[in-house]
Design a protein around this motif. Structure first.
Motif, PDB file in Angstrom:
ATOM      1  N   GLY A 190       1.027  -1.380   0.093  1.00  0.00           N
ATOM      2  CA  GLY A 190      -0.258   0.050  -0.521  1.00  0.00           C
ATOM      3  C   GLY A 190       0.952   1.402   0.051  1.00  0.00           C
ATOM      4  O   GLY A 190       0.466   2.126  -0.094  1.00  0.00           O
ATOM      5  N   ALA A 191       2.148   1.146   0.438  1.00  0.00           N
ATOM      6  CA  ALA A 191       3.125   2.583  -0.295  1.00  0.00           C
ATOM      7  C   ALA A 191       3.043   2.942  -1.373  1.00  0.00           C
ATOM      8  O   ALA A 191       3.668   4.635  -1.550  1.00  0.00           O
ATOM      9  CB  ALA A 191       4.214   1.778   0.812  1.00  0.00           C
ATOM     10  N   GLY A 192       3.017   2.494  -2.016  1.00  0.00           N
ATOM     11  CA  GLY A 192       2.711   3.204  -3.782  1.00  0.00           C
ATOM     12  C   GLY A 192       3.928   2.921  -4.104  1.00  0.00           C
ATOM     13  O   GLY A 192       3.845   3.237  -5.414  1.00  0.00           O
ATOM     14  N   LYS A 193       3.966   1.195  -4.482  1.00  0.00           N
ATOM     15  CA  LYS A 193       5.042   0.405  -5.298  1.00  0.00           C
ATOM     16  C   LYS A 193       4.875   0.595  -6.443  1.00  0.00           C
ATOM     17  O   LYS A 193       5.401   0.477  -7.813  1.00  0.00           O
ATOM     18  CB  LYS A 193       6.102  -0.918  -4.408  1.00  0.00           C
ATOM     19  N   SER A 194       3.772  -0.144  -6.622  1.00  0.00           N
ATOM     20  CA  SER A 194       2.988  -0.545  -8.072  1.00  0.00           C
ATOM     21  C   SER A 194       2.557   0.881  -8.910  1.00  0.00           C
ATOM     22  O   SER A 194       2.540   0.939 -10.538  1.00  0.00           O
ATOM     23  CB  SER A 194       1.518  -1.199  -7.920  1.00  0.00           C
ATOM     24  N   SER A 195       2.322   1.591  -7.313  1.00  0.00           N
ATOM     25  CA  SER A 195       1.892   3.018  -8.282  1.00  0.00           C
ATOM     26  C   SER A 195       3.185   3.976  -8.981  1.00  0.00           C
ATOM     27  O   SER A 195       2.879   4.288 -10.212  1.00  0.00           O
ATOM     28  CB  SER A 195       1.338   4.276  -7.580  1.00  0.00           C
ATOM     29  N   MET A 244      -8.132 -18.101  -1.716  1.00  0.00           N
ATOM     30  CA  MET A 244      -9.593 -17.825  -1.876  1.00  0.00           C
ATOM     31  C   MET A 244     -10.244 -19.676  -2.121  1.00  0.00           C
ATOM     32  O   MET A 244     -11.143 -19.743  -1.660  1.00  0.00           O
ATOM     33  CB  MET A 244     -10.107 -17.884  -3.367  1.00  0.00           C
ATOM     34  N   ASP A 245      -9.374 -20.573  -1.746  1.00  0.00           N
ATOM     35  CA  ASP A 245      -9.866 -22.304  -1.283  1.00  0.00           C
ATOM     36  C   ASP A 245     -10.013 -21.981   0.447  1.00  0.00           C
ATOM     37  O   ASP A 245     -10.996 -22.986   0.466  1.00  0.00           O
ATOM     38  CB  ASP A 245      -8.504 -22.767  -1.497  1.00  0.00           C
ATOM     39  N   VAL A 246     -10.175 -21.449   0.766  1.00  0.00           N
ATOM     40  CA  VAL A 246     -10.325 -21.148   2.531  1.00  0.00           C
ATOM     41  C   VAL A 246     -11.533 -20.089   2.287  1.00  0.00           C
ATOM     42  O   VAL A 246     -12.146 -19.877   3.805  1.00  0.00           O
ATOM     43  CB  VAL A 246      -9.377 -21.365   3.614  1.00  0.00           C
ATOM     44  N   LEU A 247     -10.930 -18.967   2.128  1.00  0.00           N
ATOM     45  CA  LEU A 247     -12.165 -17.457   2.308  1.00  0.00           C
ATOM     46  C   LEU A 247     -13.372 -17.776   1.131  1.00  0.00           C
ATOM     47  O   LEU A 247     -13.316 -18.594   0.724  1.00  0.00           O
ATOM     48  CB  LEU A 247     -11.102 -16.274   1.929  1.00  0.00           C
ATOM     49  N   ARG A 248     -14.726 -16.744   1.719  1.00  0.00           N
ATOM     50  CA  ARG A 248     -15.736 -16.636   0.752  1.00  0.00           C
ATOM     51  C   ARG A 248     -15.449 -15.693   0.206  1.00  0.00           C
ATOM     52  O   ARG A 248     -15.802 -14.530   1.215  1.00  0.00           O
ATOM     53  CB  ARG A 248     -16.878 -16.585   1.653  1.00  0.00           C
ATOM     54  N   PRO A 249     -15.407 -15.048  -1.110  1.00  0.00           N
ATOM     55  CA  PRO A 249     -15.324 -13.268  -2.036  1.00  0.00           C
ATOM     56  C   PRO A 249     -16.480 -12.755  -1.255  1.00  0.00           C
ATOM     57  O   PRO A 249     -16.540 -11.847  -1.190  1.00  0.00           O
ATOM     58  CB  PRO A 249     -14.850 -14.302  -3.370  1.00  0.00           C
ATOM     59  N   MET A 298     -12.766  -1.855   7.467  1.00  0.00           N
ATOM     60  CA  MET A 298     -12.629  -2.643   6.624  1.00  0.00           C
ATOM     61  C   MET A 298     -13.084  -4.279   6.834  1.00  0.00           C
ATOM     62  O   MET A 298     -13.133  -4.743   6.259  1.00  0.00           O
ATOM     63  CB  MET A 298     -10.914  -2.810   6.378  1.00  0.00           C
ATOM     64  N   VAL A 299     -13.145  -4.331   8.401  1.00  0.00           N
ATOM     65  CA  VAL A 299     -13.637  -5.658   8.692  1.00  0.00           C
ATOM     66  C   VAL A 299     -15.244  -5.644   7.768  1.00  0.00           C
ATOM     67  O   VAL A 299     -15.705  -6.743   7.953  1.00  0.00           O
ATOM     68  CB  VAL A 299     -14.180  -5.107  10.276  1.00  0.00           C
ATOM     69  N   ASN A 300     -16.084  -5.025   7.415  1.00  0.00           N
ATOM     70  CA  ASN A 300     -17.151  -5.248   6.234  1.00  0.00           C
ATOM     71  C   ASN A 300     -16.457  -5.456   5.250  1.00  0.00           C
ATOM     72  O   ASN A 300     -17.666  -5.335   4.331  1.00  0.00           O
ATOM     73  CB  ASN A 300     -18.101  -4.146   6.647  1.00  0.00           C
ATOM     74  N   GLN A 301     -15.545  -5.181   4.916  1.00  0.00           N
ATOM     75  CA  GLN A 301     -15.312  -4.940   3.355  1.00  0.00           C
ATOM     76  C   GLN A 301     -15.554  -6.791   2.432  1.00  0.00           C
ATOM     77  O   GLN A 301     -14.819  -7.423   3.211  1.00  0.00           O
ATOM     78  CB  GLN A 301     -13.853  -4.196   2.667  1.00  0.00           C
ATOM     79  N   LEU A 325     -10.784  -7.302  -1.812  1.00  0.00           N
ATOM     80  CA  LEU A 325      -9.102  -6.709  -0.869  1.00  0.00           C
ATOM     81  C   LEU A 325      -8.151  -7.007  -1.597  1.00  0.00           C
ATOM     82  O   LEU A 325      -8.489  -8.238  -2.251  1.00  0.00           O
ATOM     83  CB  LEU A 325      -9.118  -7.858   0.826  1.00  0.00           C
ATOM     84  N   SER A 326      -7.272  -6.529  -1.490  1.00  0.00           N
ATOM     85  CA  SER A 326      -5.284  -6.985  -1.738  1.00  0.00           C
ATOM     86  C   SER A 326      -4.847  -8.499  -1.591  1.00  0.00           C
ATOM     87  O   SER A 326      -5.322  -9.260  -0.707  1.00  0.00           O
ATOM     88  CB  SER A 326      -4.680  -6.102  -1.216  1.00  0.00           C
TER      89      SER A 326
END
Length: 643
Positions: A37-42, A385-390, A427-430, A435-436
């Motif tokens: 999130g610092a901005g490297k990809s930017s 994502m094998d253990v998370l629900r999108p 963020m807890v409700n996103q 999410l990244s």
């Protein structure tokens, strides 16, 4: 050179760079580091003109060719080699130039195009592309398989190979090791060390950065700071700088004392085994860099397990695989309380399959796995994502988990717990799907911690984690009182955590008696032995294992004689083609020398261009026939061989 002068860059309302000034010299290999999130990809997007500075100047050589790994998942029926070749923009331009010249029947333009193809290395480009694919872990039978027949991780390897194929003056690589196993990572490391252009890498793999980079750019709090040296040198200089800032350093004393206690405890535990000595060295690095490690704003720890069964589990004659396909068989291993096991092996050998079987997400195909009483498994899947629900939020995940393992937890308690893993406020409700990669990985870690496991099964847990979070994971794993089984291409994490290694290879699991340096040497030696075996097999005559009865032997001999007679005319044609190709190759080489010297008058040069086209077409036609005949002869020879 690349120069940024007082550059300000915003993404929406967020300031990514504020008054950034830096100069990068041609040919430098640079590691771009900073937390997620610092901005490297930017910054990469700024260098490729996808973003433009809000203030300041960005100067780059206008004629530089640039290469980067496309992030989109390719959907095409093109063969793997052809797809990678398309990354060579210089060769593609020359081939387009040739097609245009041939369509116009312009001999002079045809000659120029052939000259351009030669300059672009067109005559060995296919071989180079295939060598690249083999280095990245593809098998020879996959070299011409359609791109859309590969899974997502393998398509990203194809995108990486395509970027490497480009004759770039500037190469930008954003987390190039995420989809690689250790074998492919070592190959990529060697390739990038030979690369002569300017290279900027975003990576959270410290050993990878140390092996390649000689300059480090640190992006923190909208500022770019240039350090001369690789990542380790950067850490040491930064630690020294921070230790001079006495006021902030004083505030860290409590955490430094905790870190020192942790280092002393685990140094004392380490035996004299080579793997454990690697761990001692890694802990010594932590000791040296205490100011940096304790300044990180993220740390966590695994809660004390409720019980520690010993053994955790025992495998007897276990076979693992998918469906009816067995990948690894005859596994007879026990996992004891407190063990730190690193699982090594090339991609496709069965590391993840073994971990999934132990994690109970797929059944063993044979044998028995006996679990200790009270075994509690925490599983980190390679694909989060094998253990998370999108569509669910982090809070939804924790509420569901709390119902399963601790029903008394209140929502506020869960919110506070998520806050420890940087999930704060809204963020807890996103939705997890938005999410990244790093945020998803932190959520999986949070869920593991909440479960209080006594056996951690971690399959590539550092994918998408920034360096601070990797350090936090390393410290948490070292303090964890249970057992760890770790699959990772992050050599620093393997060195810091593991006291022993298992090797998954050739359909079996066996202990590996050595450290990671020994493993890399073993990989090289194994590759040499396999290459020699293939050469020997190709040159060795077939053994006589014919039928024992006299009549059968006579019939077999007669059949072989008939096949040999059928093969003779094919061999004669093959010899003629060999001779003709020798003449054509010689003529082609002479014409190309004339193009290189560029001393012929234009009219004659145009005629030579037309002649080169005819020669090239005939070579292509004859090579196709040569391959067809060779295959036919090999098939008939194999059929006529005894046994």
């Amino acid at each position: 050179m690349i120069t940024l002068r007082e550059v300000t860059l915003r993404r929406s309302v967020k300031v990514v760079l504020d008054g950034a000034t830096v100069t990068l010299q041609p040919g430098e290999k640079i590691g771009l580091v900073g937390r997620n999130g610092a901005g490297k990809s930017s910054l990469f997007a700024l260098l490729t003109n996808r973003l433009h500075a809000d203030a300041g100047d960005v100067d780059m050589p206008p004629r530089w060719r640039m290469a980067e790994v496309a992030q989109n998942m390719p959907e095409t029926g093109d063969g793997a080699t052809d797809f990678v070749l398309q990354g060579d923009t210089r060769l593609m331009e020359a081939q387009a130039q040739l097609a245009q010249a041939e369509a116009a029947d312009d001999g002079h333009a045809i000659a120029d195009a052939h000259h351009a193809i030669s300059d672009a290395g067109g005559f060995d480009a296919r071989a180079r592309a295939q060598a690249m694919l083999l280095g990245l872990g593809f098998k020879s039978e996959q070299l011409d398989a359609p791109v859309n027949s590969f899974s997502g991780g393998w398509r990203m390897r194809l995108q990486l190979a395509r970027a490497l194929m480009c004759p770039a003056d500037l190469m930008l690589l954003d987390e190039p090791t995420n989809h690689l196993d250790l074998d492919a990572l070592v190959w990529l490391e060697a390739w990038l060390q030979r690369y002569e252009g300017t290279l900027i890498i975003i990576s959270h793999d410290r050993e990878f950065l140390d092996a390649i980079t000689r300059v480090t750019l640190h992006l923190e709090d909208t500022k770019l700071t240039r350090y001369t040296g690789n990542y380790t040198a950067f850490e040491e200089m930064r630690a020294e700088r921070m230790s001079l800032q006495q006021a902030s350093y004083e505030k860290q004393k409590e955490r430094i004392a905790h870190l020192q206690k942790f280092i002393d405890r685990f140094k004392a535990k380490a035996s004299k085994a080579k793997q454990a000595q690697s761990r001692v060295k890694a802990l010594a690095r932590m000791e040296k860099l205490a100011p940096v490690l304790t300044a990180a704003d993220f740390s966590f720890e695994f809660r004390e397990p409720l019980s520690l069964p010993n053994p955790m589990l025992a495998m007897q004659d276990v076979a693992v695989g998918y469906g009816e396909k067995v990948i690894v068989r005859g596994i007879n291993r026990s996992v004891l309380a407190g063990q730190r096991i690193g699982i090594l092996g090339a991609n496709g050998q069965g590391k993840s399959t073994l971990v999934k079987t132990v994690a109970r997400t797929q059944p063993a195909l044979a044998g028995t796995i006996t679990e200790g009483k009270g075994l509690a498994i925490g599983y980190f899947a390679q694909q989060e994502m094998d253990v998370l629900r999108p569509n669910d939020s982090p809070l939804n995940h924790m509420i569901r988990l709390a119902r399963e393992v601790s029903p008394q937890a209140r929502e506020q308690e869960l919110r506070n717990f998520l806050g420890q893993f940087r999930f704060e406020g809204d963020m807890v409700n996103q939705a997890v799907g938005t999410l990244s990669g790093g945020e998803k990985a932190r959520l999986v870690l949070a869920m593991l911690v909440w479960q209080r496991p006594n056996l951690l099964l971690l399959d590539e847990p550092t994918n998408h984690l920034d360096l601070d979070t990797r350090e936090a994971l390393s410290m948490a794993l070292n303090e964890f009182e249970g057992t760890v089984m770790l699959v990772s291409h992050d050599r620093a994490l393997l060195r810091e955590v593991c006291d022993e290694f298992w090797l998954v290879a050739d359909g079996e699991v066996r202990p590996f008696d050595g450290d990671l340096d020994d493993y890399q040497r073993w990989l090289l030696e194994t590759a040499k032995v396999q290459a020699k075996a293939m050469r020997d097999a190709a040159s060795k005559p077939s053994s006589d294992a014919g039928p024992s009865r006299k009549e059968d032997r006579k019939a077999a001999a007669l059949a072989r004689q008939q096949k040999a007679e059928q093969v003779k005319p094919l061999r004669r044609e093959l010899n003629k083609i060999d001779n003709r190709l020798g003449v054509l190759f010689s003529e082609r080489d002479k014409i190309e020398v004339l193009f290189a010297e560029n001393t012929l008058p234009p009219a004659e040069l145009a005629e030579k261009g037309k002649r080169l086209k005819l020669v090239t077409d005939e070579i292509e036609q004859l090579e196709g026939r040569w391959l067809e005949l060779s295959t036919q002869i090999d098939t008939m020879s194999a059929e006529s061989s005894p046994g």
